[in-house]
Design a protein around this motif. Structure first.
Motif, PDB file in Angstrom:
ATOM      1  N   LEU A 178     109.820 -29.042 -14.667  1.00 43.52           N
ATOM      2  CA  LEU A 178     108.572 -28.567 -15.221  1.00 43.52           C
ATOM      3  C   LEU A 178     107.635 -29.280 -15.155  1.00 43.52           C
ATOM      4  O   LEU A 178     107.679 -30.581 -15.145  1.00 43.52           O
ATOM      5  CB  LEU A 178     109.160 -28.440 -16.727  1.00 43.52           C
ATOM      6  CG  LEU A 178     107.764 -27.966 -17.600  1.00 43.52           C
ATOM      7  CD1 LEU A 178     107.343 -26.379 -17.335  1.00 43.52           C
ATOM      8  CD2 LEU A 178     108.171 -27.983 -19.099  1.00 43.52           C
ATOM      9  N   THR A 179     106.350 -29.115 -14.594  1.00 43.50           N
ATOM     10  CA  THR A 179     105.192 -29.847 -14.406  1.00 43.50           C
ATOM     11  C   THR A 179     104.139 -29.350 -15.025  1.00 43.50           C
ATOM     12  O   THR A 179     103.240 -28.226 -14.948  1.00 43.50           O
ATOM     13  CB  THR A 179     104.741 -29.541 -12.849  1.00 43.50           C
ATOM     14  OG1 THR A 179     105.924 -29.989 -12.097  1.00 43.50           O
ATOM     15  CG2 THR A 179     103.517 -30.488 -12.393  1.00 43.50           C
ATOM     16  N   PRO A 180     103.780 -29.806 -16.225  1.00 40.37           N
ATOM     17  CA  PRO A 180     102.804 -29.492 -17.040  1.00 40.37           C
ATOM     18  C   PRO A 180     101.245 -30.045 -16.634  1.00 40.37           C
ATOM     19  O   PRO A 180     101.456 -31.267 -16.225  1.00 40.37           O
ATOM     20  CB  PRO A 180     102.956 -29.694 -18.426  1.00 40.37           C
ATOM     21  CG  PRO A 180     103.848 -31.119 -18.409  1.00 40.37           C
ATOM     22  CD  PRO A 180     104.698 -30.757 -17.029  1.00 40.37           C
ATOM     23  N   VAL A 181     100.176 -29.665 -16.798  1.00 40.48           N
ATOM     24  CA  VAL A 181      98.988 -29.968 -16.227  1.00 40.48           C
ATOM     25  C   VAL A 181      97.847 -29.703 -17.202  1.00 40.48           C
ATOM     26  O   VAL A 181      97.597 -28.687 -17.700  1.00 40.48           O
ATOM     27  CB  VAL A 181      98.654 -29.505 -14.843  1.00 40.48           C
ATOM     28  CG1 VAL A 181      97.352 -30.026 -14.299  1.00 40.48           C
ATOM     29  CG2 VAL A 181      99.788 -29.835 -13.751  1.00 40.48           C
ATOM     30  N   LEU A 182      97.063 -30.672 -17.441  1.00 33.30           N
ATOM     31  CA  LEU A 182      95.675 -30.618 -18.228  1.00 33.30           C
ATOM     32  C   LEU A 182      94.415 -30.984 -17.208  1.00 33.30           C
ATOM     33  O   LEU A 182      94.521 -32.124 -16.675  1.00 33.30           O
ATOM     34  CB  LEU A 182      95.704 -31.426 -19.591  1.00 33.30           C
ATOM     35  CG  LEU A 182      96.866 -31.318 -20.599  1.00 33.30           C
ATOM     36  CD1 LEU A 182      96.725 -32.110 -21.617  1.00 33.30           C
ATOM     37  CD2 LEU A 182      96.666 -29.829 -21.171  1.00 33.30           C
ATOM     38  N   LEU A 183      93.489 -30.074 -17.248  1.00 33.21           N
ATOM     39  CA  LEU A 183      92.427 -30.269 -16.416  1.00 33.21           C
ATOM     40  C   LEU A 183      91.176 -30.244 -17.200  1.00 33.21           C
ATOM     41  O   LEU A 183      90.715 -29.089 -17.512  1.00 33.21           O
ATOM     42  CB  LEU A 183      92.551 -29.368 -15.175  1.00 33.21           C
ATOM     43  CG  LEU A 183      91.644 -29.621 -13.855  1.00 33.21           C
ATOM     44  CD1 LEU A 183      92.457 -29.061 -12.777  1.00 33.21           C
ATOM     45  CD2 LEU A 183      90.154 -29.262 -14.141  1.00 33.21           C
ATOM     46  N   PRO A 184      90.535 -31.022 -17.588  1.00 33.24           N
ATOM     47  CA  PRO A 184      89.240 -31.183 -18.387  1.00 33.24           C
ATOM     48  C   PRO A 184      88.130 -30.795 -17.679  1.00 33.24           C
ATOM     49  O   PRO A 184      87.903 -31.099 -16.170  1.00 33.24           O
ATOM     50  CB  PRO A 184      89.000 -32.470 -18.965  1.00 33.24           C
ATOM     51  CG  PRO A 184      89.889 -33.343 -17.994  1.00 33.24           C
ATOM     52  CD  PRO A 184      90.930 -32.609 -17.400  1.00 33.24           C
ATOM     53  N   VAL A 185      87.137 -30.007 -17.963  1.00 34.66           N
ATOM     54  CA  VAL A 185      85.917 -29.744 -17.228  1.00 34.66           C
ATOM     55  C   VAL A 185      84.722 -30.279 -18.160  1.00 34.66           C
ATOM     56  O   VAL A 185      84.639 -29.578 -19.117  1.00 34.66           O
ATOM     57  CB  VAL A 185      85.836 -28.145 -16.749  1.00 34.66           C
ATOM     58  CG1 VAL A 185      84.658 -28.094 -16.144  1.00 34.66           C
ATOM     59  CG2 VAL A 185      87.015 -27.962 -15.756  1.00 34.66           C
ATOM     60  N   ARG A 186      84.025 -31.028 -17.566  1.00 35.34           N
ATOM     61  CA  ARG A 186      82.662 -31.409 -18.249  1.00 35.34           C
ATOM     62  C   ARG A 186      81.669 -31.310 -17.182  1.00 35.34           C
ATOM     63  O   ARG A 186      81.786 -31.160 -16.203  1.00 35.34           O
ATOM     64  CB  ARG A 186      82.723 -32.891 -18.931  1.00 35.34           C
ATOM     65  CG  ARG A 186      83.920 -32.954 -19.960  1.00 35.34           C
ATOM     66  CD  ARG A 186      83.649 -32.478 -21.308  1.00 35.34           C
ATOM     67  NE  ARG A 186      84.572 -32.544 -22.182  1.00 35.34           N
ATOM     68  CZ  ARG A 186      85.699 -31.715 -22.408  1.00 35.34           C
ATOM     69  NH1 ARG A 186      85.673 -30.544 -21.707  1.00 35.34           N
ATOM     70  NH2 ARG A 186      86.598 -32.028 -23.573  1.00 35.34           N
ATOM     71  N   HIS A 198      85.865 -27.130 -21.470  1.00 28.68           N
ATOM     72  CA  HIS A 198      87.293 -26.437 -21.577  1.00 28.68           C
ATOM     73  C   HIS A 198      88.326 -27.829 -21.270  1.00 28.68           C
ATOM     74  O   HIS A 198      87.777 -28.465 -20.083  1.00 28.68           O
ATOM     75  CB  HIS A 198      87.556 -25.099 -20.751  1.00 28.68           C
ATOM     76  CG  HIS A 198      86.657 -24.065 -21.401  1.00 28.68           C
ATOM     77  ND1 HIS A 198      86.830 -23.639 -22.254  1.00 28.68           N
ATOM     78  CD2 HIS A 198      85.658 -23.748 -20.635  1.00 28.68           C
ATOM     79  CE1 HIS A 198      86.129 -22.390 -22.304  1.00 28.68           C
ATOM     80  NE2 HIS A 198      85.193 -22.565 -21.656  1.00 28.68           N
ATOM     81  N   VAL A 199      89.267 -27.809 -21.863  1.00 25.74           N
ATOM     82  CA  VAL A 199      90.677 -28.409 -21.267  1.00 25.74           C
ATOM     83  C   VAL A 199      91.225 -27.566 -20.737  1.00 25.74           C
ATOM     84  O   VAL A 199      92.125 -26.774 -21.650  1.00 25.74           O
ATOM     85  CB  VAL A 199      91.215 -29.259 -22.493  1.00 25.74           C
ATOM     86  CG1 VAL A 199      92.352 -30.125 -21.814  1.00 25.74           C
ATOM     87  CG2 VAL A 199      90.280 -30.448 -22.770  1.00 25.74           C
ATOM     88  N   ASN A 200      91.649 -27.386 -19.527  1.00 27.81           N
ATOM     89  CA  ASN A 200      92.342 -26.142 -18.826  1.00 27.81           C
ATOM     90  C   ASN A 200      93.845 -26.691 -18.677  1.00 27.81           C
ATOM     91  O   ASN A 200      94.303 -27.677 -18.349  1.00 27.81           O
ATOM     92  CB  ASN A 200      91.849 -25.899 -17.536  1.00 27.81           C
ATOM     93  CG  ASN A 200      90.480 -25.468 -17.631  1.00 27.81           C
ATOM     94  OD1 ASN A 200      90.143 -24.106 -17.886  1.00 27.81           O
ATOM     95  ND2 ASN A 200      89.553 -26.248 -17.327  1.00 27.81           N
ATOM     96  N   ALA A 201      94.770 -25.717 -19.319  1.00 28.50           N
ATOM     97  CA  ALA A 201      96.232 -26.062 -19.280  1.00 28.50           C
ATOM     98  C   ALA A 201      96.824 -25.030 -18.341  1.00 28.50           C
ATOM     99  O   ALA A 201      96.740 -23.901 -18.312  1.00 28.50           O
ATOM    100  CB  ALA A 201      96.920 -25.895 -20.691  1.00 28.50           C
ATOM    101  N   ALA A 202      97.651 -25.674 -17.473  1.00 26.44           N
ATOM    102  CA  ALA A 202      98.492 -25.106 -16.597  1.00 26.44           C
ATOM    103  C   ALA A 202      99.857 -25.563 -16.454  1.00 26.44           C
ATOM    104  O   ALA A 202     100.173 -26.500 -17.026  1.00 26.44           O
ATOM    105  CB  ALA A 202      97.781 -25.323 -15.184  1.00 26.44           C
TER     106      ALA A 202
END
Length: 425
Positions: A178-186, A198-202
């Motif tokens: 399992l590879t969880p990812v959080l990708l914030p955009v500012r 947004h803090v994008n969750a993948a």
């Protein structure tokens, strides 16, 4: 006694010949590698093409131009216990008729922690690579797209917090990860990923079941619309592999213009998929074939309308000298229509032969990208030479063919010759 001395020495010689130093296989604390590159290109232009007219309407007309580029890419790793720092930097400088240009980017810079063999975490700028396709990756939800003309080029990553949890099993199901990812955009962080705030969750769930690799992937709604899909890869024989991807993207949007210049925003869910194969013969001829369906791509009628609009506005500019409308098209519409493979259906073929006819160190290859909607295409034969240690020479010719109002028929150049010298260290 002499004979005894000979037999006593024999085991020592055996250890010297066949022994190994385990330290040679240990990871070094610090590693640095990369390449330096010189590249010369010559472009044969098509003055009647839509993208030539958009790019050169305010410049001196020309039928060709040359460009020289120097590049340096460095990749480094520093390890200390369970922690490691990874970084990749890329810089290049080029010069052509319009002047000189420089660009330096930090492709990756992240901290990795490995507290256990089955668990790891990464924080920083990292280029994630999801999907099994060679030229395209419909499930590459958290990465910048490949250039199908040169898919193996390094790409800039995004700032993420990611992890890996791995579990192994006995039986047909061999591995789950399992590879969880959080990708914030500012405003100043990952701002080209999509809407800020947004803090994008993948996440990606990987499984090795028998001889088949499987991935289930998802990106939650946020800076981009919700996306989910899967990919697979399987070796049918030792030298024959099949792979595929499928992805659904919610609420895609594209700007569409008609021949009269009216621009509308088309929003819809889109299904994209890829099917491909790789085959290696006994003579080391490698063949890669992929079919790509871009569900968010432009239709043939939409592309034709865009090209017709460019030609109409250019003719008006020639008559009046007013370049306002051409400049507006270039600033607002050129990017989505000019991106690599912007339409719906493509076929990719690459064939390479290692040292054919026993010609040492030479690898000829050809790459074909065929637009199945409008029947235009690009073909790129090349020759690679690796006869000098750590040095790679590549000569490549790009040929674009298509009727007017087709994708490759309206590119700004008909041909491009590239000679690249790359030294690895």
């Amino acid at each position: 006694m002499a004979c005894a001395g000979v037999f006593a020495a024999a085991p020592v010689r055996a250890q010297e010949d066949y022994g190994f130093d385990a330290g040679q296989f240990e990871k070094k604390r610090f590693e640095l590698n990369g390449y330096a590159e010189l590249r010369a290109e010559h472009f044969a232009l098509d003055p009647g093409a839509a993208f030539y007219r958009l790019n050169f309407f305010d410049q001196t007309p020309r039928s060709d131009f040359a460009r020289g580029t120097g590049a340096l890419e460095l990749t480094g790793v520093y390890r200390e216990g369970m922690a490691s720092l990874h970084a990749t930097a890329h810089g290049e400088a080029s010069r052509d008729y319009s002047g000189s240009e420089r660009d330096t980017r930090l492709y990756e810079a992240y901290l990795r922690l490995d507290p256990a063999r089955a668990a790891s975490a990464e924080l920083g700028k990292k280029a994630l690579r999801w999907g099994k396709g060679y030229a395209w990756n419909p499930v590459g939800f958290v990465e910048r797209p490949k250039d199908p003309n040169d898919p193996e080029l390094s790409r800039e990553g995004f700032v993420v917090l990611a992890g890996d949890l791995i579990r192994s099993f006995d039986g047909r199901l061999k591995t789950l990860a399992l590879t969880p990812v959080l990708l914030p955009v500012r405003d100043s962080l990952n701002d080209d990923f999509g809407a800020a705030g947004h803090v994008n969750a993948a996440a990606k769930l990987y499984a090795l079941y028998g001889d088949t690799d499987l991935d289930l992937v998802i990106l939650g709604a946020g800076s981009r619309g919700r996306r989910y899909g899967f990919d697979f890869a399987r070796n049918l024989t030792t030298n024959f592999e099949i792979h595929g991807e499928w992805a659904r993207t919610a609420d895609t949007e594209r700007a569409v213009t008609d021949a009269a210049g009216n621009v509308t925003r088309v929003r819809a869910d889109a299904d994209s998929y890829l099917l491909g194969l790789r085959h290696l013969t006994e003579n080391e001829v490698t063949t890669i074939v992929e079919y790509y369906r871009n569900g968010a791509g432009y239709t043939q009628d939409e592309m034709r309308a865009f090209f017709e609009r460019v030609h109409t506005v250019y003719d008006q500019f020639q008559a009046s000298g007013d370049a306002t409308a051409l400049g507006r098209i270039r600033d607002t519409l050129q990017t989505p229509y000019a991106r690599p493979t912007p339409m719906g259906r493509y076929l990719y073929l690459r064939v390479s032969a290692k040292e054919p006819f026993d010609i040492l160190y030479f690898t000829p290859a050809i790459t074909l990208i065929d637009n199945l909607d409008d029947r235009s295409y690009s073909a790129a034969p090349e020759l690679l030479y690796t006869g000098v240690t750590d040095l790679e020479l590549r000569l490549r010719l790009y040929v674009l063919r298509g009727e007017r109002l087709t994708e490759f028929g309206e590119k700004q150049n008909d041909r491009r010759v590239e000679f690249r010298v790359r030294y690895f260290f």
